[in-house]
Design an enzyme around this catalytic site. Structure first.
Site, short mmCIF file in Angstrom:
data_model
loop_
_atom_site.label_atom_id
_atom_site.label_comp_id
_atom_site.label_asym_id
_atom_site.label_seq_id
_atom_site.Cartn_x
_atom_site.Cartn_y
_atom_site.Cartn_z
N HIS A 99 0.84 -1.19 0.00
CA HIS A 99 0.00 0.00 0.00
C HIS A 99 0.88 1.24 0.00
CE1 HIS A 99 0.52 -1.23 4.23
NE2 HIS A 99 0.36 0.03 4.58
N HIS A 101 1.00 5.20 0.83
CA HIS A 101 0.38 6.28 1.59
C HIS A 101 0.50 7.59 0.82
CE1 HIS A 101 -0.12 4.30 5.57
NE2 HIS A 101 0.87 3.53 5.12
#
Length: 138
Positions: A99, A101
């Site tokens: 992931h 950010h």
């Protein structure tokens, strides 16, 4: 429910505050935001590490990062961002699903830059490091 919360969000099994979906990548608000607009972009398929993800899906993830930063700019007026990923538990990756950010930044927000993350001196000279990296298998 699977063992990966991000897979559950991507599949719709778990609700998420989704702000963008391309079919291969998805962006949703961080449940523990550092600032307003803190968003995460994931590949919808499960990949834990950067080295595992196929280049075409990675390209879609980063195209989504670019789109979402534009959306945050339009919605919040943010012009500056810290964008990063923690690749593996030793780097601070808490959820074992790749992931990225996206953290909107403003002057005086108290955050640092990437160089503020680690304060450990280097031990290898630049010429030697360049040679090691050039000769390492990919």
């Amino acid at each position: 429910m699977s063992q990966c919360i991000f897979c559950d969000i991507a599949s719709g099994k778990t609700p998420g505050h989704i702000v963008h979906d391309t079919g291969k990548a998805m962006a949703f608000l961080d449940i523990h935001p550092l600032v307003d607009g803190h968003t995460m972009v994931i590949p919808k398929a499960h990949y834990q590490r950067l080295a595992e993800i196929p280049a075409d899906i990675l390209a879609d993830v980063f195209a989504a990062v670019q789109t979402v930063t534009r959306k945050i700019t339009a919605a919040l007026g943010a012009k500056d961002f810290t964008i990063g990923l923690n690749d593996g538990p030793g780097a601070g990756q808490v959820v074992p699903h790749l992931h990225v950010h996206i953290i909107p930044r403003v002057p005086g927000d108290g955050g640092g830059n990437i160089h503020s993350i680690i304060r450990r001196p280097t031990h290898v000279g630049l010429d030697e490091m360049r040679a090691r990296l050039r000769n390492a298998p990919a």
